[in-house]
Design a protein around this motif. Sequence first.
Motif, short mmCIF file in Angstrom:
data_model
loop_
_atom_site.label_atom_id
_atom_site.label_comp_id
_atom_site.label_asym_id
_atom_site.label_seq_id
_atom_site.Cartn_x
_atom_site.Cartn_y
_atom_site.Cartn_z
N UNK A 64 0.82 -1.22 0.00
CA UNK A 64 0.00 0.00 0.00
C UNK A 64 0.85 1.26 0.00
N UNK A 65 2.06 1.19 0.56
CA UNK A 65 2.95 2.34 0.64
C UNK A 65 4.35 1.89 0.23
N UNK A 66 4.81 2.34 -0.95
CA UNK A 66 6.09 1.86 -1.48
C UNK A 66 7.30 2.49 -0.79
N UNK A 67 7.08 3.35 0.18
CA UNK A 67 8.18 3.83 1.00
C UNK A 67 8.34 2.99 2.26
N UNK A 68 7.41 2.04 2.46
CA UNK A 68 7.43 1.19 3.65
C UNK A 68 7.31 -0.29 3.27
N UNK A 69 7.99 -0.67 2.22
CA UNK A 69 7.90 -2.04 1.73
C UNK A 69 8.35 -3.04 2.79
N UNK A 70 9.50 -2.77 3.41
CA UNK A 70 10.01 -3.73 4.39
C UNK A 70 9.09 -3.84 5.60
N UNK A 71 8.53 -2.71 6.03
CA UNK A 71 7.61 -2.73 7.16
C UNK A 71 6.38 -3.59 6.85
N UNK A 72 5.84 -3.44 5.64
CA UNK A 72 4.67 -4.23 5.25
C UNK A 72 5.04 -5.70 5.07
N UNK A 73 6.25 -5.96 4.58
CA UNK A 73 6.73 -7.34 4.46
C UNK A 73 6.73 -8.03 5.82
N UNK A 74 7.24 -7.34 6.84
CA UNK A 74 7.30 -7.94 8.18
C UNK A 74 5.91 -8.15 8.77
N UNK A 75 4.97 -7.31 8.38
CA UNK A 75 3.60 -7.45 8.89
C UNK A 75 2.85 -8.59 8.19
N UNK A 76 3.07 -8.73 6.89
CA UNK A 76 2.36 -9.75 6.11
C UNK A 76 2.92 -11.15 6.36
N UNK A 77 4.24 -11.23 6.54
CA UNK A 77 4.91 -12.53 6.77
C UNK A 77 4.60 -13.53 5.64
N UNK A 78 4.98 -13.19 4.41
CA UNK A 78 4.67 -14.08 3.28
C UNK A 78 5.57 -15.30 3.24
N UNK A 79 5.16 -16.29 2.42
CA UNK A 79 5.98 -17.48 2.20
C UNK A 79 6.93 -17.28 1.01
N UNK A 80 6.59 -16.32 0.15
CA UNK A 80 7.41 -16.05 -1.03
C UNK A 80 7.15 -14.62 -1.48
N UNK A 81 8.20 -13.97 -1.99
CA UNK A 81 8.09 -12.59 -2.47
C UNK A 81 8.37 -12.54 -3.96
N UNK A 82 7.50 -11.83 -4.69
CA UNK A 82 7.72 -11.54 -6.10
C UNK A 82 7.88 -10.03 -6.19
N UNK A 83 9.02 -9.56 -6.69
CA UNK A 83 9.30 -8.13 -6.63
C UNK A 83 9.80 -7.58 -7.96
N UNK A 84 9.23 -6.46 -8.37
CA UNK A 84 9.67 -5.78 -9.57
C UNK A 84 10.95 -5.00 -9.26
N UNK A 85 11.80 -4.79 -10.26
CA UNK A 85 13.02 -4.02 -10.04
C UNK A 85 12.72 -2.53 -10.00
#
Length: 229
Positions: free
Chosen positions: A32-53
């Motif tokens: 939702x906020x691309x300045x807080x990607x890592x924060x949202x990653x830690x909240x979501x706790x996914x099994x796999x990440x797909x990320x654009x460059x």
Amino acid sequence: MFKLLLIEDDSSLFNEIKDRLSQWSYDVHGISDFSKVFQEFTEIKPDLVIIDIQLPKYDGFHWCRMIRSHSNIPIIFLSSRDHPSDMVMSMQLGADDFMQKPFHFDVLIAKIQATLRRVYNYNTEKIALKTWCGATVDYEKNTVSNETGLIELTKNEIFILKLLIEQKNKIVSREDIINDLWDDKRFISDNTLTVNVNRLRKRLDEIDLGRFIETKVGQGYIALEVEYQ
């Protein structure tokens, strides 16, 4: 149901990928906020990440570094740029796979399925610890330790090391490694394997073990075994 984090700022592409992945029963989350990607990653706790460059604020390489500093979760990169250096950089940062846009959706599914199988199934083997060249290799914790120190490897690195030391002192062909690691060699480049092995050897150098992984030109790789008292 596996939880996937899709870090893609193109809303139309994000929705298309999410819809297709949802049909395969994946639980897909976005940012939702691309300045807080890592924060949202830690909240979501996914099994796999797909990320654009190419992302707003910071690029995918930045966020991959952040994720890798805290987690060995599998990461698949997407790129619309036709730069071989993008794939090399992705692998050097610890990505598990790379896809060039535009891509065929069936290939993306195959890569996701192969990565999830590799990461979440192979550790179920009864033997979790292995001794190699005086070091202890922990397949569950993805670590290698000896009297020099301890290193933590990515899923790809520990998987490649496992393949090699389970056949220590024998040459394992590049084709066999690619087939075991990515299931179908049509979906991976030969250069990707080279980058992964070089990165593994560099990490092993930190505890003086890199020299025991040798390249056999035109054949493959071999993990040498030496006796330690």
